[in-house]
Design a protein around this motif. Structure first.
Motif, PDB file in Angstrom:
ATOM      1  N   GLY A 100       0.769  -1.235   0.000  1.00 38.19           N
ATOM      2  CA  GLY A 100       0.000   0.000   0.000  1.00 38.19           C
ATOM      3  C   GLY A 100       0.798   1.281   0.000  1.00 38.19           C
ATOM      4  N   LYS A 101       2.126   1.197   0.007  1.00 34.78           N
ATOM      5  CA  LYS A 101       2.944   2.409   0.021  1.00 34.78           C
ATOM      6  C   LYS A 101       3.568   2.600  -1.361  1.00 34.78           C
ATOM      7  N   THR A 102       3.125   3.644  -2.049  1.00 38.61           N
ATOM      8  CA  THR A 102       3.526   3.862  -3.437  1.00 38.61           C
ATOM      9  C   THR A 102       4.925   4.464  -3.541  1.00 38.61           C
ATOM     10  N   ARG A 117       9.405  -1.043  -5.900  1.00 38.00           N
ATOM     11  CA  ARG A 117       8.319  -1.449  -5.015  1.00 38.00           C
ATOM     12  C   ARG A 117       8.064  -2.932  -5.255  1.00 38.00           C
ATOM     13  N   ASP A 167      -1.221  -3.757  -7.176  1.00 38.69           N
ATOM     14  CA  ASP A 167      -2.455  -4.012  -6.420  1.00 38.69           C
ATOM     15  C   ASP A 167      -3.059  -5.358  -6.796  1.00 38.69           C
ATOM     16  N   GLU A 266      -5.921  -0.648  -3.355  1.00 43.08           N
ATOM     17  CA  GLU A 266      -5.992   0.682  -3.947  1.00 43.08           C
ATOM     18  C   GLU A 266      -6.347   1.727  -2.908  1.00 43.08           C
ATOM     19  N   SER A 269      -3.432   2.565  -0.797  1.00 44.42           N
ATOM     20  CA  SER A 269      -2.396   3.315  -1.517  1.00 44.42           C
ATOM     21  C   SER A 269      -2.721   4.801  -1.617  1.00 44.42           C
TER      22      SER A 269
END
Length: 270
Positions: A100-102, A117, A167, A266, A269
């Protein structure tokens, strides 16, 4: 494995610890690894000490990492990033395995840098994971190869064309082990309802799924062929599959389940 370093591993919990052990077993020099964790477990500290790696609670301000590996939980990622900005230099590649960390989130805290990532899954803890990874445009071919070497100690690495695919990877393979474990629970419960003792039903279900997974791993045949090999026309397997493969069977359930997981990824994020 060729020499890499200095490698900074931030976070030595279950996933970080599994990666550290895998690196050391694959030939990464312990002296090139620095583990940053406020309170590593006794097992991790033993691994660090035996390998000749270093442990710190924080990096020196003038230190620059070659590879900065972020394996902290998503909810503490923001707090962990600020003290690390000084460790990111022009030759640093940052790798995050936090769901979840872009990349844009990491850039907002660490500045413009080469970043990857990645989304591994928990079987990485036994060297049987699979990882989806996306590299931004600043990652060089040499950096990508170094990151690939580190990620692949726990299983295959699949490089993605777009960060948005992460995702879907999270929904499929990142969360996927839980679906398989639940399959074991469901099979065991169905066996109990057919009259088997609960503990026997669980042992049979567990070994069946584990064995089928190993057969899938070792066989050159795909899942469809292996399923067909077990299924005799008009037999017991065919009877069960007529239910599982019906219009109300497993496929529409998995469609809904993975869509829900991707939607949640999503949301996390954003």
């Amino acid at each position: 494995m060729h020499r890499l370093g200095p490698i900074v591993l931030v976070g030595a919990g279950n996933m970080g610890g599994a990666m550290l052990s895998g690196w050391l077993k694959s030939g990464v020099a312990g002296g090139s690894v620095i583990v940053v964790d406020p309170a590593p477990s006794a097992t991790i500290m033993q691994t660090i000490n035996e390998a000749g790696a270093s442990h710190m609670t924080a990096l020196p301000e003038d230190f620059k990492a070659n590879i900065l590996f972020l394996a902290v939980k998503p909810q503490i990622m923001e707090a962990a990033l600020s003290p690390l900005k000084s460790a990111v230099g022009p030759d640093t590649v940052v790798v995050s395995v936090a769901a979840g960390k872009t990349i844009s989130f990491m850039e907002s805290h660490l500045g413009d840098a080469a970043m990857v990532r990645a989304m591994p899954n928990t079987p990485a803890m036994v060297g049987r994971g699979v990882t989806g990874a996306f590299a931004n445009s600043r990652v060089s071919s040499a950096q990508r190869q170094s990151v690939h070497s580190l990620l692949s100690v726990s299983g295959p690495v699949e490089w993605l064309q777009a960060e948005s695919e992460i995702d879907a990877v999270t929904a499929l393979s990142g969360s996927g082990p839980a679906y398989v474990f639940y399959l074991v629970e469901c099979m065991a419960e169905a066996g109990r309802k057919l009259g088997l003792p609960a503990d026997l039903a669980m042992r049979l279900a567990r070994e069946t799924v584990a064995g089928a997974g190993e057969l899938l791993h070792q066989s050159p045949d795909g899942a469809t062929k292996l399923r067909q090999n077990v299924t005799s026309p008009g037999g017991t397997t065919a009877a069960a599959l007529s239910v599982l493969m019906s219009d109300e069977g497993m496929q529409p359930l998995f469609d809904k389940a993975l869509a829900a997981a991707r939607q949640r990824a999503e949301e996390l994020s954003n």
